[in-house]
Write a protein that holds these residues in place. Sequence first.
Motif, PDB file in Angstrom:
ATOM      1  N   HIS A 134       2.764  -6.391  -1.439  1.00 30.04           N
ATOM      2  CA  HIS A 134       3.609  -6.381  -2.714  1.00 30.04           C
ATOM      3  C   HIS A 134       2.803  -7.087  -3.986  1.00 30.04           C
ATOM      4  N   ALA A 135       2.131  -8.143  -3.642  1.00 32.06           N
ATOM      5  CA  ALA A 135       1.287  -8.620  -4.858  1.00 32.06           C
ATOM      6  C   ALA A 135       0.208  -7.836  -5.061  1.00 32.06           C
ATOM      7  N   GLU A 136      -0.261  -7.097  -3.880  1.00 37.07           N
ATOM      8  CA  GLU A 136      -1.515  -6.124  -4.371  1.00 37.07           C
ATOM      9  C   GLU A 136      -0.879  -4.981  -5.162  1.00 37.07           C
ATOM     10  N   VAL A 137       0.335  -4.356  -4.846  1.00 42.75           N
ATOM     11  CA  VAL A 137       0.956  -3.229  -5.723  1.00 42.75           C
ATOM     12  C   VAL A 137       1.199  -4.209  -7.126  1.00 42.75           C
ATOM     13  N   GLN A 138       1.540  -5.024  -7.273  1.00 46.12           N
ATOM     14  CA  GLN A 138       1.698  -5.718  -8.599  1.00 46.12           C
ATOM     15  C   GLN A 138       0.521  -5.632  -9.213  1.00 46.12           C
ATOM     16  N   ARG A 139      -0.737  -6.274  -8.883  1.00 43.80           N
ATOM     17  CA  ARG A 139      -1.905  -6.029  -9.128  1.00 43.80           C
ATOM     18  C   ARG A 139      -2.226  -4.955  -9.923  1.00 43.80           C
ATOM     19  N   LEU A 140      -2.000  -3.765  -9.037  1.00 43.43           N
ATOM     20  CA  LEU A 140      -2.547  -2.336  -9.444  1.00 43.43           C
ATOM     21  C   LEU A 140      -1.652  -1.848 -10.689  1.00 43.43           C
ATOM     22  N   ILE A 141      -0.325  -2.289 -10.902  1.00 43.55           N
ATOM     23  CA  ILE A 141       0.503  -1.903 -11.809  1.00 43.55           C
ATOM     24  C   ILE A 141      -0.236  -2.653 -13.230  1.00 43.55           C
ATOM     25  N   ASP A 142      -0.309  -3.990 -12.950  1.00 39.99           N
ATOM     26  CA  ASP A 142      -0.847  -4.721 -13.956  1.00 39.99           C
ATOM     27  C   ASP A 142      -2.085  -4.439 -14.665  1.00 39.99           C
ATOM     28  N   GLY A 143      -2.837  -3.558 -13.620  1.00 40.61           N
ATOM     29  CA  GLY A 143      -4.413  -3.194 -14.095  1.00 40.61           C
ATOM     30  C   GLY A 143      -4.348  -1.912 -14.554  1.00 40.61           C
ATOM     31  N   GLY A 144      -2.994  -1.305 -14.714  1.00 46.90           N
ATOM     32  CA  GLY A 144      -3.116   0.105 -15.382  1.00 46.90           C
ATOM     33  C   GLY A 144      -3.212   1.190 -14.480  1.00 46.90           C
ATOM     34  N   ALA A 145      -3.133   1.055 -13.121  1.00 47.77           N
ATOM     35  CA  ALA A 145      -3.419   2.163 -12.288  1.00 47.77           C
ATOM     36  C   ALA A 145      -2.760   3.445 -12.388  1.00 47.77           C
ATOM     37  N   ILE A 146      -1.491   3.136 -12.785  1.00 52.35           N
ATOM     38  CA  ILE A 146      -0.431   4.310 -12.826  1.00 52.35           C
ATOM     39  C   ILE A 146       0.137   4.360 -14.237  1.00 52.35           C
ATOM     40  N   GLY A 147      -0.549   3.811 -15.125  1.00 53.75           N
ATOM     41  CA  GLY A 147      -0.192   3.792 -16.617  1.00 53.75           C
ATOM     42  C   GLY A 147       1.094   3.167 -16.874  1.00 53.75           C
ATOM     43  N   GLU A 148       2.102   3.598 -17.928  1.00 55.76           N
ATOM     44  CA  GLU A 148       3.204   2.815 -17.971  1.00 55.76           C
ATOM     45  C   GLU A 148       4.400   3.388 -16.970  1.00 55.76           C
ATOM     46  N   LEU A 149       4.976   2.227 -16.358  1.00 59.92           N
ATOM     47  CA  LEU A 149       6.034   2.621 -15.522  1.00 59.92           C
ATOM     48  C   LEU A 149       7.212   3.156 -15.863  1.00 59.92           C
ATOM     49  N   ARG A 150       7.538   4.402 -15.281  1.00 61.64           N
ATOM     50  CA  ARG A 150       8.542   5.357 -15.509  1.00 61.64           C
ATOM     51  C   ARG A 150       9.962   5.154 -14.650  1.00 61.64           C
ATOM     52  N   SER A 151       9.562   5.106 -13.412  1.00 59.61           N
ATOM     53  CA  SER A 151      10.657   5.068 -12.525  1.00 59.61           C
ATOM     54  C   SER A 151      10.197   4.407 -11.176  1.00 59.61           C
ATOM     55  N   PHE A 152      11.268   4.058 -10.475  1.00 54.92           N
ATOM     56  CA  PHE A 152      11.175   3.194  -9.215  1.00 54.92           C
ATOM     57  C   PHE A 152      12.024   3.781  -8.158  1.00 54.92           C
ATOM     58  N   ARG A 153      11.808   4.173  -7.067  1.00 55.13           N
ATOM     59  CA  ARG A 153      12.559   4.578  -5.770  1.00 55.13           C
ATOM     60  C   ARG A 153      12.238   3.977  -4.725  1.00 55.13           C
ATOM     61  N   ALA A 154      13.480   3.557  -3.750  1.00 56.88           N
ATOM     62  CA  ALA A 154      13.184   2.733  -2.720  1.00 56.88           C
ATOM     63  C   ALA A 154      14.571   3.129  -1.682  1.00 56.88           C
ATOM     64  N   VAL A 155      13.789   3.132  -0.395  1.00 57.63           N
ATOM     65  CA  VAL A 155      14.886   3.392   0.676  1.00 57.63           C
ATOM     66  C   VAL A 155      14.816   2.459   1.769  1.00 57.63           C
TER      67      VAL A 155
END
Length: 325
Positions: A134-155
């Motif tokens: 999950h820290a790696e996921v956060q690193r990708l987000i902070d690095g702009g890998a997916i641009g600006e966050l729009r939505s989150f889905r979890a199950v």
Amino acid sequence: MTPVRPLSVGVLGCADIAWRRVLPALAGAGETRVAAVAGRNPEKTRRFAERFGCAPVDGYAALLERDDVEAVYVPLPAALHAEWVERALLAGKHVLAEKPLTTDSARTGRLLALARERGLVLMENVMFVHHRQHAEVQRLIDGGAIGELRSFRAVFAVPERPAGDIRHVAALGGGSLLDMGVYPVRAALHFLGHGLEVAGATLHRPADREVDTAGSALLSTPEGVTAHLLFGMQHAYGAAYELWGSRGRIRVDRAFTPPADHEPVLLVDGPDGTGRLVTPADDQVAGTVRAFARAARNGAAPPQDIADCLRQAALLDRIRECAGA
């Protein structure tokens, strides 16, 4: 350097999760040791004690009186947490309690305040946040890998348990929201922060059941980022989340209860296609135990853990209210 003496932990209850996951970590982490285990069934208690090389104790109260117990792990049904966590804190013990910490936010707040007043650590056992994927996921987000966050889905959903399982008993704090729903709610908090509000929710309770067996919730941040959460306990197994941004998505499967030897694969969709990022295997149970032991040695739980626990409890209450439960 003088080695740090392991934190001496007593266990209140002989639950399945204690046998399979947490006690092996407590016994093998190096920073903790299992001193004693208390249970209602003497034969089962002896079996636990023999496996983990500790003392069997007759009754939870007797365990709290032991001088060789510095901290306790509480894997009891959720409805019993408030009483025994409070008694453990009043006995001067640090506490690691299974999630949810209690069945309502007011009790959760009171117990966290009591721990703070007495200089003790009270930690809710939400283990997945200690996995480094999950820290790696956060690193990708902070690095702009997916641009600006729009939505989150979890199950998070699991197959139906046997008829006598505590998850089916309302008086013990059963139901899918408090057992499975905690995971997607905490994941939303982890990535979207404390500004989340509940926009809507459903809980399904069949006519022949006394607890909810499935549910969903729609959450939103002040900036308009939405979180769609699904949970249940009559389903094929599913444990995943997805973060969707302006330029791509990150998808994580086996997100909440991966085995210690599992190498998570993060799927990153971007303008140039889908990439696979394999992250190292990690033992989130051992990571949780280490975090608890170090917090106890320092005399304080991390402020972020306390804040997340409080906000999670408030969101669970609000989901229940929105669903009319």
